[in-house]
Design a protein around this motif. Structure first.
Motif, PDB file in Angstrom:
ATOM      1  N   MET A   1       0.843  -1.196   0.000  1.00  5.18           N
ATOM      2  CA  MET A   1       0.000   0.000   0.000  1.00  5.18           C
ATOM      3  C   MET A   1       0.879   1.248   0.000  1.00  5.18           C
ATOM      4  O   MET A   1       1.921   1.286   0.656  1.00  5.18           O
ATOM      5  N   THR A   2       0.466   2.246  -0.742  1.00  2.94           N
ATOM      6  CA  THR A   2       1.234   3.484  -0.872  1.00  2.94           C
ATOM      7  C   THR A   2       1.209   4.298   0.411  1.00  2.94           C
ATOM      8  O   THR A   2       0.177   4.419   1.067  1.00  2.94           O
ATOM      9  N   TYR A   3       2.346   4.853   0.738  1.00  6.52           N
ATOM     10  CA  TYR A   3       2.443   5.764   1.882  1.00  6.52           C
ATOM     11  C   TYR A   3       2.081   7.178   1.446  1.00  6.52           C
ATOM     12  O   TYR A   3       2.240   7.548   0.285  1.00  6.52           O
ATOM     13  N   THR A   4       1.622   7.964   2.406  1.00  2.58           N
ATOM     14  CA  THR A   4       1.476   9.400   2.227  1.00  2.58           C
ATOM     15  C   THR A   4       2.547  10.077   3.065  1.00  2.58           C
ATOM     16  O   THR A   4       2.749   9.715   4.224  1.00  2.58           O
ATOM     17  N   CYS A   5       3.251  11.029   2.466  1.00  2.50           N
ATOM     18  CA  CYS A   5       4.355  11.694   3.161  1.00  2.50           C
ATOM     19  C   CYS A   5       3.920  13.080   3.629  1.00  2.50           C
ATOM     20  O   CYS A   5       3.366  13.856   2.849  1.00  2.50           O
ATOM     21  N   TYR A   6       4.182  13.376   4.890  1.00  4.76           N
ATOM     22  CA  TYR A   6       3.886  14.686   5.459  1.00  4.76           C
ATOM     23  C   TYR A   6       5.160  15.287   6.049  1.00  4.76           C
ATOM     24  O   TYR A   6       5.928  14.592   6.735  1.00  4.76           O
ATOM     25  N   ARG A   7       5.370  16.557   5.756  1.00  2.07           N
ATOM     26  CA  ARG A   7       6.446  17.296   6.412  1.00  2.07           C
ATOM     27  C   ARG A   7       5.872  17.960   7.652  1.00  2.07           C
ATOM     28  O   ARG A   7       4.904  18.722   7.578  1.00  2.07           O
ATOM     29  N   LEU A   8       6.467  17.661   8.795  1.00  3.53           N
ATOM     30  CA  LEU A   8       5.986  18.194  10.063  1.00  3.53           C
ATOM     31  C   LEU A   8       6.997  19.165  10.648  1.00  3.53           C
ATOM     32  O   LEU A   8       8.203  18.901  10.643  1.00  3.53           O
ATOM     33  N   THR A   9       6.499  20.265  11.141  1.00  2.00           N
ATOM     34  CA  THR A   9       7.328  21.233  11.850  1.00  2.00           C
ATOM     35  C   THR A   9       6.781  21.393  13.261  1.00  2.00           C
ATOM     36  O   THR A   9       5.585  21.639  13.443  1.00  2.00           O
ATOM     37  N   PHE A 221      14.065  15.948   2.719  1.00  2.00           N
ATOM     38  CA  PHE A 221      15.376  16.587   2.830  1.00  2.00           C
ATOM     39  C   PHE A 221      16.089  16.619   1.474  1.00  2.00           C
ATOM     40  O   PHE A 221      17.304  16.405   1.385  1.00  2.00           O
ATOM     41  N   GLY A 222      15.307  16.862   0.404  1.00  2.00           N
ATOM     42  CA  GLY A 222      15.880  16.985  -0.927  1.00  2.00           C
ATOM     43  C   GLY A 222      15.979  15.691  -1.704  1.00  2.00           C
ATOM     44  O   GLY A 222      16.358  15.712  -2.887  1.00  2.00           O
ATOM     45  N   PHE A 223      15.644  14.556  -1.093  1.00  2.00           N
ATOM     46  CA  PHE A 223      15.688  13.265  -1.783  1.00  2.00           C
ATOM     47  C   PHE A 223      14.289  12.882  -2.263  1.00  2.00           C
ATOM     48  O   PHE A 223      13.305  13.047  -1.542  1.00  2.00           O
ATOM     49  N   LYS A 224      14.204  12.335  -3.475  1.00  2.00           N
ATOM     50  CA  LYS A 224      12.941  11.842  -4.011  1.00  2.00           C
ATOM     51  C   LYS A 224      12.727  10.411  -3.528  1.00  2.00           C
ATOM     52  O   LYS A 224      13.558   9.533  -3.776  1.00  2.00           O
ATOM     53  N   ILE A 225      11.596  10.182  -2.859  1.00  2.00           N
ATOM     54  CA  ILE A 225      11.322   8.884  -2.249  1.00  2.00           C
ATOM     55  C   ILE A 225      10.210   8.174  -3.018  1.00  2.00           C
ATOM     56  O   ILE A 225       9.191   8.794  -3.354  1.00  2.00           O
ATOM     57  N   ASN A 226      10.393   6.882  -3.295  1.00  2.00           N
ATOM     58  CA  ASN A 226       9.327   6.063  -3.866  1.00  2.00           C
ATOM     59  C   ASN A 226       8.347   5.740  -2.747  1.00  2.00           C
ATOM     60  O   ASN A 226       8.679   4.994  -1.811  1.00  2.00           O
ATOM     61  N   LEU A 227       7.132   6.278  -2.810  1.00  2.00           N
ATOM     62  CA  LEU A 227       6.184   6.127  -1.710  1.00  2.00           C
ATOM     63  C   LEU A 227       5.523   4.753  -1.677  1.00  2.00           C
ATOM     64  O   LEU A 227       4.762   4.462  -0.749  1.00  2.00           O
TER      65      LEU A 227
END
Length: 304
Positions: A1-9, A221-227
């Motif tokens: 299953m595909t992940y969803t990526c969130y940037r958290l601050t 952090f600038g890297f393209k990730i396969n989700l």
């Protein structure tokens, strides 16, 4: 299953202490928050939330929920940032270690402070022999150009829907609607992340983080990730953003460091009493002279 990526601050509402090496009487702090520390904080808050919603407490509850969080959520390491500008992650260079664009000395003089304490003995409260110690911490505000600036922490969460016989996580696509469920009880992930307590010395008020607005992200952090697989390629001369296990079979020159990864886990002796080794790894900030392909973000943000 595909992940969803969130940037958290997260806004640092108090200083942060993450235990590292001890040199003499000085207990050093890490300059980042490891993924496992974030996992532990999330697990604790999810457990509190489910108990408040009616789940019956049991000694195994934390362990079971921790496994659920581990299966459904992967977190990167978190790094300090000021004014939403340069992420102050480590990078090894020919001139030495840097944090963002700051030299190691500049970073430490700006962000690292310490306090001294001692144990007491007897009714008179006298200092106990050989108990004097100094503890470092990462500040929550810095002084720059005559004014104080807020320190934030930035990192990423990867979330996918999953379930087992007891627990499930529903990834609805909208961050505020993501829920972790246990039987008929549930807690929203956004609620559990509003206020986290990370690291040590919480009794002194350390480690309080408050979530600001999360954002979906296509890179880490600038890297393209396969989700689908959470795999990516480490580009040469680009610093890694977490520990990278040495079993990646890289035999070329590199700029960086290596260290053993060891963690304290729940076991028969109680919380944090069992020590588990996880092998030797390149440290965050290490740069390689050749590209390394098919690196995966594993549990607790460690790369393999």
């Amino acid at each position: 299953m595909t992940y969803t990526c969130y940037r958290l601050t997260f806004k640092a509402e108090s200083p942060v202490f993450i235990g590292d090496k001890k040199i003499g009487i000085i207990q050093q702090t890490r300059r980042y928050i490891p993924g496992k520390t974030m996992w532990g904080a999330i697990t604790a808050n999810v457990t509190y939330g489910l108990i408040d919603d009616g789940v019956t407490y049991s000694p195994a509850l934390y362990k079971d929920i921790g496994e659920c969080v581990k299966s459904c959520i992967r977190t990167t390491y978190f790094y300090p940032i000021i004014d939403s500008k340069d992420v102050l992650s480590p990078r090894f260079t020919e001139e030495g270690l840097q944090y963002g664009q700051m030299s190691e000395n500049e970073f430490e003089s700006t962000f690292i402070k310490s306090f001294v304490s001692t144990a007491t003995s007897g009714d008179r409260g006298a200092a106990k022999d050989e108990s004097l110690h100094e503890t470092e911490y990462v500040v929550n505000r810095i002084k720059s150009d005559g004014e104080y600036k807020q320190v934030n922490w930035i990192g990423y969460l990867f979330i996918k829907g999953c379930e087992n016989s007891k627990y499930s996580l529903n990834n609805h696509g909208n961050f505020n609607d993501i829920e972790l469920e246990c039987d008929e009880h549930s807690v929203k992930l956004s609620d559990t992340l509003k206020q986290l307590h990370v690291g040590g010395d919480n009794r002194y008020g350390f480690g309080r983080l408050a979530l600001t607005t999360p954002q979906m992200s296509n890179d880490v952090f600038g890297f393209k990730i396969n989700l689908n697989s959470l795999k990516f390629n480490i580009i040469k001369q680009n610093p890694i953003f977490a520990h990278l296990n040495l079993n990646c079979n890289y035999e070329k020159p590199y700029l960086g460091n290596i260290e053993p990864i060891v963690s304290r886990v729940y076991g028969k002796k109680g919380f944090g009493r069992d020590i588990v080794p996880h092998g030797i790894a390149f440290t965050p900030g290490t740069c390689f002279t050749e590209e390394i392909s098919n690196i995966e973000i594993k549990s607790f943000g460690v790369l393999q």
